[in-house]
Design a protein around this motif. Structure first.
Motif, PDB file in Angstrom:
ATOM      1  N   LEU A 160      62.373   3.731  -6.816  1.00 37.86           N
ATOM      2  CA  LEU A 160      60.937   2.919  -6.400  1.00 37.86           C
ATOM      3  C   LEU A 160      60.163   3.713  -5.902  1.00 37.86           C
ATOM      4  O   LEU A 160      58.532   3.323  -5.955  1.00 37.86           O
ATOM      5  CB  LEU A 160      61.441   3.595  -4.152  1.00 37.86           C
ATOM      6  CG  LEU A 160      62.432   2.305  -3.608  1.00 37.86           C
ATOM      7  CD1 LEU A 160      62.934   2.167  -2.112  1.00 37.86           C
ATOM      8  CD2 LEU A 160      62.227   0.756  -4.370  1.00 37.86           C
ATOM      9  N   THR A 161      60.574   5.382  -6.227  1.00 32.61           N
ATOM     10  CA  THR A 161      59.236   6.101  -6.526  1.00 32.61           C
ATOM     11  C   THR A 161      58.570   6.025  -7.503  1.00 32.61           C
ATOM     12  O   THR A 161      57.469   5.524  -8.142  1.00 32.61           O
ATOM     13  CB  THR A 161      59.489   7.547  -6.202  1.00 32.61           C
ATOM     14  OG1 THR A 161      59.788   8.328  -4.969  1.00 32.61           O
ATOM     15  CG2 THR A 161      57.982   8.954  -6.922  1.00 32.61           C
ATOM     16  N   ARG A 162      59.759   5.771  -8.882  1.00 34.45           N
ATOM     17  CA  ARG A 162      59.156   5.618 -10.347  1.00 34.45           C
ATOM     18  C   ARG A 162      58.190   4.348 -10.834  1.00 34.45           C
ATOM     19  O   ARG A 162      57.778   3.855 -10.987  1.00 34.45           O
ATOM     20  CB  ARG A 162      60.094   5.456 -11.249  1.00 34.45           C
ATOM     21  CG  ARG A 162      60.119   5.738 -12.836  1.00 34.45           C
ATOM     22  CD  ARG A 162      61.181   5.378 -13.191  1.00 34.45           C
ATOM     23  NE  ARG A 162      61.093   5.182 -14.802  1.00 34.45           N
ATOM     24  CZ  ARG A 162      60.897   3.998 -15.761  1.00 34.45           C
ATOM     25  NH1 ARG A 162      60.840   2.622 -15.267  1.00 34.45           N
ATOM     26  NH2 ARG A 162      60.050   4.874 -16.571  1.00 34.45           N
TER      27      ARG A 162
ATOM     28  N   ALA B 117      53.437   1.058 -10.725  1.00 25.60           N
ATOM     29  CA  ALA B 117      52.485  -0.288 -11.014  1.00 25.60           C
ATOM     30  C   ALA B 117      51.355   0.809 -10.342  1.00 25.60           C
ATOM     31  O   ALA B 117      50.326  -0.417 -10.807  1.00 25.60           O
ATOM     32  CB  ALA B 117      53.327  -0.726  -9.758  1.00 25.60           C
ATOM     33  N   SER B 118      51.321   1.829  -9.993  1.00 27.44           N
ATOM     34  CA  SER B 118      50.360   2.612  -9.320  1.00 27.44           C
ATOM     35  C   SER B 118      48.974   2.670 -11.244  1.00 27.44           C
ATOM     36  O   SER B 118      47.541   2.809 -11.204  1.00 27.44           O
ATOM     37  CB  SER B 118      50.193   3.613  -8.623  1.00 27.44           C
ATOM     38  OG  SER B 118      50.399   3.140  -7.557  1.00 27.44           O
TER      39      SER B 118
ATOM     40  N   ALA C 241      59.434   7.368   2.253  1.00 25.53           N
ATOM     41  CA  ALA C 241      58.943   8.112   0.962  1.00 25.53           C
ATOM     42  C   ALA C 241      59.105   7.692  -0.332  1.00 25.53           C
ATOM     43  O   ALA C 241      57.901   9.127  -0.618  1.00 25.53           O
ATOM     44  CB  ALA C 241      60.913   8.815   1.714  1.00 25.53           C
ATOM     45  N   SER C 242      59.546   6.272  -0.783  1.00 21.64           N
ATOM     46  CA  SER C 242      58.791   6.571  -2.077  1.00 21.64           C
ATOM     47  C   SER C 242      57.375   7.040  -2.160  1.00 21.64           C
ATOM     48  O   SER C 242      56.140   6.869  -2.737  1.00 21.64           O
ATOM     49  CB  SER C 242      59.043   6.011  -2.918  1.00 21.64           C
ATOM     50  OG  SER C 242      59.649   4.754  -2.719  1.00 21.64           O
ATOM     51  N   ARG C 243      56.656   5.795  -1.383  1.00 22.58           N
ATOM     52  CA  ARG C 243      55.139   5.470  -1.107  1.00 22.58           C
ATOM     53  C   ARG C 243      54.464   6.462  -0.879  1.00 22.58           C
ATOM     54  O   ARG C 243      53.386   7.043  -1.382  1.00 22.58           O
ATOM     55  CB  ARG C 243      54.865   4.507  -0.059  1.00 22.58           C
ATOM     56  CG  ARG C 243      55.518   2.842   0.013  1.00 22.58           C
ATOM     57  CD  ARG C 243      55.019   2.629  -1.087  1.00 22.58           C
ATOM     58  NE  ARG C 243      53.672   2.825  -1.175  1.00 22.58           N
ATOM     59  CZ  ARG C 243      52.661   1.679  -3.142  1.00 22.58           C
ATOM     60  NH1 ARG C 243      53.482   1.151  -2.753  1.00 22.58           N
ATOM     61  NH2 ARG C 243      51.333   1.987  -2.670  1.00 22.58           N
TER      62      ARG C 243
END
Length: 249
Positions: free
Chosen positions: A7-9, A14-15, A100-102
């Motif tokens: 999810l972090t990746r 995406a960002s 946490a990923s966000r």
């Protein structure tokens, strides 16, 4: 790969791919720095502090909070609208992993924002001087990102369209910027408005960063601001978890 890492990746990719949003995330606070730097160049605020040592921390604080609320609010709304959150919900991924990923990506963006903004403000044209315990910005950064990310989660949970996210986030962040003294000294406001500002999270982030970078206060003052941000972070997190929705259905 763990759910958190995946999810972090995905959030990071995406960002980075959204070039326009990424550009304005860093450029927007710098534009306000140039604007207010030109208007108040060479002036001093009450107490003898140079205007740039007051304005730069305030604009930076507002930029950090603004980026967290808007980015997280829009992302959560879009993920829910596109049923991405519902797909995540069907996997063994708890809500805390999503948050946490966000938070990790938001904190990384905030660190880059702070370094870039401070480097520009230190240029001779602006003349920022780090007169305080500037390293104390780190805990303020962590707590500030946490509080405003949680506020963004609340906004993203309530809003179902991009227009709604923009409207709610602006209603929250624009008045907060003025009431918290991000753009001009709060000493110019009536006493009752200064009291109102103390129930706003940006007030504590702004005060803490000004104390740390501008040299207005000491470590005790910064600790009080950190405590205020921690309280807001806890309150917003509780609200966000309570109203969080995996799907619009």
């Amino acid at each position: 790969m763990s759910a958190y890492a995946a999810l972090t990746r995905a959030t990071y990719v995406a960002s980075v791919r959204d070039k326009t949003t990424l550009f304005f995330t860093f450029a927007f606070p710098l534009a306000f720095l140039v604007l207010f730097g030109l208007i108040f160049q060479g002036q001093r605020v009450e107490g003898g502090m140079s205007s740039i040592n007051y304005i730069a921390p305030g604009v930076l604080s507002w930029g950090l909070g603004n980026a967290c609320v808007f980015s997280v609010g829009f992302a959560l709304m879009q993920w829910r609208r596109d049923d991405l959150l519902r797909l995540i919900w069907r996997t063994p991924t708890p809500l805390r992993t999503v948050i946490a990923s966000r938070w990790t990506v938001a904190l990384a963006v905030a660190v880059v924002q702070t370094v870039l903004f401070t480097a520009v403000a230190l240029l001779p044209f602006f003349g920022l001087r780090l007169n305080g315990p500037w390293w104390a910005v780190l805990p303020l950064l962590v707590l500030g990102v946490t509080a405003f990310l949680a506020l963004g989660l609340v906004v993203g949970s309530v809003a179902d369209t991009p227009e709604a996210v923009a409207a709610i986030a602006n209603i929250l962040m624009v008045p907060m910027a003025f009431l918290s003294g991000s753009f001009f000294p709060d000493d110019l406001m009536p006493g009752w408005l200064r009291t109102v500002a103390k129930v706003l999270p940006l007030h504590y982030l702004n005060d803490g960063v000004t104390d740390a970078m501008g040299g207005r206060g000491n470590l005790g003052d910064i600790a009080v601001d950190c405590a205020g941000l921690a309280v807001f972070a806890a309150v917003f997190c509780l609200i966000a978890v309570r109203i969080f929705r995996w799907s619009n259905r």
